[in-house]
Scaffold this active site. Structure first.
Site, PDB file in Angstrom:
ATOM      1  N   LYS A  65       0.828  -1.214   0.000  1.00 47.28           N
ATOM      2  CA  LYS A  65       0.000   0.000   0.000  1.00 47.28           C
ATOM      3  C   LYS A  65       0.858   1.259   0.000  1.00 47.28           C
ATOM      4  CE  LYS A  65      -2.201  -0.856   3.789  1.00 47.28           C
ATOM      5  NZ  LYS A  65      -1.638  -2.174   4.045  1.00 47.28           N
ATOM      6  N   GLU A 112       1.262   5.255  11.042  1.00 51.45           N
ATOM      7  CA  GLU A 112       2.208   4.516  10.209  1.00 51.45           C
ATOM      8  C   GLU A 112       3.631   4.702  10.734  1.00 51.45           C
ATOM      9  OE1 GLU A 112       1.830   2.257   7.531  1.00 51.45           O
ATOM     10  OE2 GLU A 112      -0.117   2.207   8.515  1.00 51.45           O
ATOM     11  N   ARG A 113       4.579   4.104  10.008  1.00 53.68           N
ATOM     12  CA  ARG A 113       5.955   4.083  10.493  1.00 53.68           C
ATOM     13  C   ARG A 113       6.620   5.465  10.415  1.00 53.68           C
ATOM     14  NH1 ARG A 113       5.057   0.651   6.844  1.00 53.68           N
ATOM     15  NH2 ARG A 113       4.494  -1.418   7.543  1.00 53.68           N
TER      16      ARG A 113
END
Lengths: 442, 449
Positions: free
Chosen positions: B152, B178-179
Site C-alpha cells: 500500500k 504509520e511508520r
C-alpha cells in the site's frame, strides 16, 4: 473489613496531625492475583513506584476517586488486606547493570545464572517518549546474517524491524541465533529477549551462544511463564529502553524478541483481568499500539547509532493472516516467513520466498549485492510460479526459454540451502550466482 | 483560572472534578503547574468532566489543579503550512522556526450538498493497472486496500511521484498510525526533489498515543481545506492510512469504557468516518482528490470498518497477498479493483470493451489453473490454451517497475500512457504476441514500439 476503613481514616488523620507525611500511605483493601486495590494514596501519580510493606512492590496502574490499583511486579510474601502501602514519590523504573553482557538477566537487576543481584545497578525508564522524527536517519547500512536467502534476497538493514514468522519448529529462533553469532567482531551489541520460553530452552541458548563466542557481546533477558505476567509484559519494553540508552551513545544494537505472540497473549490476560472490553479475538483494542510503540524504537539515529529489531511471531497451521500476525507485519519493515513444508522437505532455512518481504530491500545493500539479489529474486519467484504449472508437463516439448528457466530455477533454490551456524560471506553469495549474472552481461 | 482537580487517571482517560461551569465538550485543559499534560474534554456532567489525554499520563498527579487552555485543538490556517511538517496538534516537528499567523479549530467544518462539485477531468496516474481497471478523475476518493505488507505504502508513494509531480497541484500528506521511518523518508525525498514547497505534511505516528493518531486526520483535513477554500487550488490529499483512524478511535472508546460493537469497534464508527469523508469534497473553489490507503485487518476484506470506509470511495484498488506472493507488483486484484469511471459513456467504447475482455480472460484463467493442477497443461483445448497463455502475458504485463521502488528492484520506473496500454492489451488479446516468451512482459513499461 470495617476495621480497615476506620483504621485507615485514623492513620491518615494522625499523619496529617503529626505532619510527618514522608510517604503518602494507603492500605490494601483487595488482593487479586497480580494486582491489589488500595485506599489512601491521595496524591499519588500515575505509574509511581509503590511498596507494600516489605512484602511486595509494584506500580500505580490506575487511579480512581476512591481507590488505586497497584500492579505487582514482585511478591516476596503473601499480601493481606490491611497491609500498609507506601508510595515512593518517584516513577516506577527498572534496574540494569553494565556487567550484564554475557549473562542471563531479568529487568530487575538480577543475574539469573549466578542467582544473585548485581552490585552496580542503574535505574532505567520502562519506556521513553517516541524519538522525534527529525532525529531519525535513513536506514541504509546492512546487518548481515550470513544467510544467503536473507542477505541477498530480503536483506536486513541496521535500524530495520524485520519480523520472523512461522509455525512451531521451523527454525525461527535459529535465524536470530545465526544473526547474533554472525555479528562477531562487528561492534554490534546483541540483546536476546526470551519471553515465555522454558528455562531449559533459555539455558540451551545461553550455552550455544557462549560456545560460539557470542557471549562477549550479547545480553540475554529472560522472563518465564511461571512469573507474574506483569513482569513478562514489561520485559521487552525495558529491553528496548536498554537498547535505546546504548543507541544514544552511538552503539549499534540488535534486539531479538522471542516471541511477541506470547507477549500479546499475556497482555490480553492482564487486560481482561482489569476488565478492559475485549475486541477481535478477545485482544484489547490497544493491542496494536502495545506493539507499535514498542517496535517503533527500532530505528537509525542520526547520531550514527541504531536499534535493529528481529521480533518473532509463532503462527498456527502456517496462517500468517491472523490478527496478531498481521498487526505485527504491518508494524515491521518486512517479514521472513518460515514454512514447515519447506522445513520437512529439507529446504533449510525454511524461508517461504513468495511470502517474505523486505520493505527496504536494495536500499541497505551494496551495489553488487543489490544487482545480484534483485536478479535472483525475480528469477526465483518466476521459477516457483512456473514450476507449479508445468509440474505435469512433458519437459521435451517445452520452449528453449522455459526449459532454461526450470533448469536454472532449481540451481537457484539449491544454492539457498544452508546449514545452521554456517554463515557465508557476501563474496561467497555473489559467486554462487555467477551463472545468472554473467549470462546476463553477455 | 482553575476549573477543577484531577480525581481519576487510567491510562489516557482522566476524570476532572469541576468547580466551574465554563468547561465545554471539546475544550482543551491542562495542569496548572505542568503544561506538558493536556486533555480534551469528551463528556461532562454537573460535577465532573471525562477527558482524554493528548500525550502520556505517566507522572500525572491525583489532585492536580487544572486550567482551561483553549476551546479545542487549533491548526495553522495560513501559507505558513507550505513545505512544513507538523504533529497532530499543529506543532511543527521539522526543527525549523515557525511563526503562527492564523489558527483554526480542526473540528468545525463541513461541506453542504449545495457546495459539492462533481464534474471534473480524468486524471491519469501512469500506473498501467490503475489507469486500465480503475481510472480516476479529479475530486475522486480512491481507496487503496490491502492487508499487511502487500504494498500500500509503495503505491501511495508512486502516486505522489507520478501525480503530484506531474500536475500543478498542492498536496497534503497525512500519516496516521504509520511508520516514522517512512515519514522521515518521504520528507527527505520531497526535499531532495524540490517538491516540498507545495506540500504540507502531518504525522500521528504508530508510536504516538491514540488521540494523536486520530486527530492527525482532522488536522490534515484543515490544511487541505485551507488550500482549497483560501488559495482556491486543486489539492491532492494522501492519507496513509485511514483504517488507523478507526483503530485509534476504538482504543479511545475502550479507555472511556464505552460499549463496543463487533471486533471492538466503537458504536459511532460510521458517524465518525462519515464526518471526515464528507469533508474530503470538491467545491467550486477547488478540488480535493484523495488517495486513502486502507489497511485490511487480519486479511478480512469483510471487516466492518473496511466496509464502511469503502462505501465512501469513488474507486478502489485492492491489493492481494496471493499476487504479491508471485512477486508481481503492484499486486493488484483486478477483479475487485474498479472505479465509477468504468462506464462506456465515460471512458469510451474501446477501453470499456477491453476491460471486459481482459476480465473474461482472467476469470477463465483462474478456472484453468485449477484444471491444470489436476490434469496438466496438455489436456487443454486449443482455445483454452490460447486463453491460458495470453492471460499469463496479461498478468505479467500489468506488473510495472515503479519509480519509488527502484532501490528495491534495481529496475528504473516507467510512466505508461493510456493509449499505449490500450494498444498493448489489444495486441496481446488478438494474438499478435503469441510467439513472444511471457517473461518478456514482466516489469516493463509499454511493449509495442
Amino acid at each position: 473489613m470495617d476495621d480497615i476503613w476506620t483504621s485507615n481514616l485514623k492513620d491518615t488523620v494522625d499523619s496529617i496531625k503529626n505532619n510527618n507525611n514522608v510517604y503518602t500511605t494507603g492500605k490494601v483493601v483487595k488482593v487479586n492475583e497480580y494486582n491489589v486495590e488500595v485506599t489512601g494514596l491521595n496524591d499519588v501519580t500515575f505509574y509511581e513506584e509503590v511498596n507494600i510493606t516489605e512484602k511486595a512492590s509494584g506500580y500505580v496502574f490506575g487511579i480512581y476517586s476512591d481507590r488505586v490499583i497497584v500492579a505487582l511486579v514482585n511478591i516476596k510474601e503473601e499480601i493481606k488486606p490491611g497491609d500498609m502501602v507506601y508510595a515512593l514519590r518517584k516513577e516506577f523504573k527498572c534496574l540494569f547493570s553494565l556487567d550484564s553482557v554475557g549473562k542471563v538477566i531479568d529487568v530487575f537487576g538480577n543475574d539469573l545464572i549466578a542467582g544473585k543481584r548485581f552490585d552496580n545497578l542503574v535505574e532505567l525508564k520502562v519506556e521513553n517518549p517516541p524519538l522525534p522524527l527529525m532525529d531519525r536517519g535513513l536506514v541504509k547500512r546492512e546487518m548481515l546474517t550470513g544467510i544467503t536467502g536473507i542477505d541477498l534476497i530480503y536483506p536486513i538493514g541496521k535500524g530495520q524491524r524485520q519480523l520472523i514468522i512461522g509455525d512451531k519448529k521451523t527454525g525461527k529462533t535459529q535465524i536470530c541465533l545465526d544473526t547474533i553469532v554472525n555479528q562477531k567482531d562487528k561492534n554490534v551489541l546483541c540483546i536476546y529477549v526470551a519471553l515465555g520460553k522454558t528455562k531449559k530452552e533459555v539455558k540451551d541458548i545461553y550455552y550455544e551462544l557462549t560456545r560460539r563466542g557470542a557471549a562477549s557481546y550479547t545480553i540475554i533477558i529472560a522472563s518465564f511463564h511461571d512469573e507474574l505476567p506483569t513482569r513478562t509484559y514489561l520485559t521487552p519494553y525495558v529491553a528496548l529502553s536498554i537498547a535505546e540508552s546504548f543507541m544514544l551513545q552511538t552503539y549499534d544494537v540488535l534486539v531479538c524478541i522471542d516471541d511477541l505472540k506470547k507477549h500479546a497473549d499475556i497482555y490480553r490476560q492482564i487486560s481482561l483481568a482489569s476488565k478492559k472490553t475485549p475486541g477481535r479475538d478477545a485482544y484489547p483494542s490497544d493491542i496494536f499500539y502495545t506493539h507499535s510503540r514498542m517496535l517503533e524504537k527500532g530505528c537509525q539515529h542520526r547520531n550514527g547509532g541504531s536499534i535493529t529489531i528481529l521480533p518473532i511471531v509463532e503462527t498456527k497451521g502456517g496462517d500468517i493472516t491472523d490478527y496478531i500476525s498481521t498487526n505485527i507485519i504491518s508494524i515491521c519493515d518486512g517479514q521472513i516467513v518460515l514454512s514447515s513444508k519447506n522445513f520437512t522437505k529439507g529446504e533449510k532455512p525454511a524461508i517461504d520466498y513468495g511470502l517474505s518481504v523486505s520493505r527496504l530491500g536494495g536500499n541497505v545493500q551494496d551495489d553488487n549485492m543489490k544487482k545480484v539479489g534483485s536478479k535472483v529474486r525475480i528469477e526465483l519467484l518466476s521459477y516457483l510460479d512456473v514450476r507449479q504449472i508445468y509440474e505435469l508437463a512433458n519437459i521435451d516439448e517445452m520452449s528453449e526459454d522455459l526449459q532454461r528457466r526450470l533448469r536454472e530455477g532449481k540451481v537457484i533454490l539449491d544454492n539457498l540451502k544452508q546449514y545452521k551456524f554456517s554463515p557465508k560471506t557476501k563474496k561467497e553469495m555473489i559467486d554462487s550466482y555467477k551463472f545468472l549474472t554473467e549470462k546476463n552481461a553477455k | 483560572m482553575v476549573v477543577g482537580k484531577i480525581i481519576s487517571i487510567f491510562d489516557i482517560s482522566i476524570e476532572v472534578i469541576l468547580n466551574s461551569d465554563t468547561v465545554k465538550i471539546g475544550d482543551i485543559l491542562t495542569v496548572q503547574d505542568n503544561r506538558e499534560y493536556s486533555f480534551e474534554v469528551v463528556t461532562i456532567n454537573n460535577v465532573s468532566a471525562t477527558c482524554i489525554s493528548l500525550g502520556s499520563t505517566r507522572g500525572l498527579q491525583k489532585g492536580a489543579s487544572v486550567i482551561k487552555l483553549s476551546e479545542g485543538i487549533e491548526f495553522e490556517y495560513s501559507d505558513n503550512i507550505l513545505g512544513r511538517v507538523f504533529d497532530a496538534y499543529g506543532n511543527p516537528i521539522d526543527s525549523m522556526k515557525f511563526n503562527s499567523v492564523n489558527k483554526k479549530n480542526i473540528n468545525n467544518n463541513t461541506v453542504t450538498l449545495k457546495e459539492v462539485d462533481v464534474n471534473a477531468d480524468i486524471l491519469w496516474t501512469g500506473i498501467k493497472v490503475i489507469d486500465f481497471f480503475a481510472p480516476l478523475q479529479k475530486g475522486f476518493r480512491m481507496g487503496l486496500l490491502g492487508g499487511a505488507g502487500v504494498g500500500k505504502t509503495v503505491l501511495i508513494k508512486e502516486l505522489i511521484h507520478n501525480v503530484y509531480a506531474s500536475i500543478n497541484a498542492h498536496a497534503v500528506f497525512v500519516g496516521v498510525g504509520e511508520r516514522s521511518r517512512e515519514g522521515k523518508e518521504l520528507y527527505e525525498e520531497m526535499k531532495e526533489s524540490n517538491l516540498l514547497d507545495k506540500m504540507s505534511i502531518v504525522f500521528g505516528g504508530m508510536g504516538d498515543n491514540p488521540v494523536s493518531r486520530s486527530k492527525s486526520v482532522y488536522s490534515g483535513l484543515t490544511m487541505a481545506e485551507y488550500l482549497r477554500d483560501e488559495k482556491k487550488k486543486d489539492v491532492l490529499l494522501f492519507v496513509d492510512n485511514i483504517y488507523r483512524f478507526v483503530q485509534a478511535k476504538s482504543e479511545i472508546a475502550t479507555e472511556l469504557k464505552q460499549l463496543l460493537i463487533e471486533n471492538g469497534y466503537p458504536s459511532d464508527m460510521s458517524n465518525d468516518i462519515s464526518k471526515i469523508e464528507e469533508r474530503i469534497s470538491s467545491t467550486e473553489n477547488g478540488s480535493i482528490t484523495s488517495f486513502q490507503a486502507i489497511y485490511i485487518p487480519a486479511d478480512d476484506y469483510n471487516d466492518e470498518a473496511v466496509q464502511i470506509i469503502t462505501s465512501y470511495m469513488d474507486g478502489q484498488i485492492v491489493l492481494d497477498r496471493k499476487i504479491a506472493e508471485l512477486g508481481l507488483y503492484p499486486a493488484i486484484d483486478v477483479f475487485k479493483s474498479t472505479s465509477k469511471l468504468i462506464d462506456i459513456e465515460k471512458i469510451g467504447e474501446r477501453h470499456f470493451k477491453l476491460v471486459e475482455e481482459v476480465l473474461r480472460y482472467l476469470t477463465r484463467y483462474k478456472e484453468l489453473e485449477e484444471i491444470i493442477a489436476i490434469l496438466g497443461i496438455e489436456e487443454l483445448s486449443e482455445e483454452d490454451k490460447r486463453i491460458f497463455y495470453r492471460s499469463r502475458k496479461l498478468r505479467y504485463y500489468f506488473s510495472q517497475p515503479m519509480f519509488v521502488a527502484e532501490a528495491y528492484t534495481n529496475i528504473p520506473g516507467q510512466f505508461v500512457k493510456i493509449e499505449d496500454i490500450l494498444i498493448d492489451v489489444e495486441n496481446i488479446l488478438n494474438g499478435v504476441y503469441d510467439n513472444v516468451d511471457e517473461s518478456k512482459f514482466l516489469f516493463i513499461g509499454k511493449y509495442h514500439e
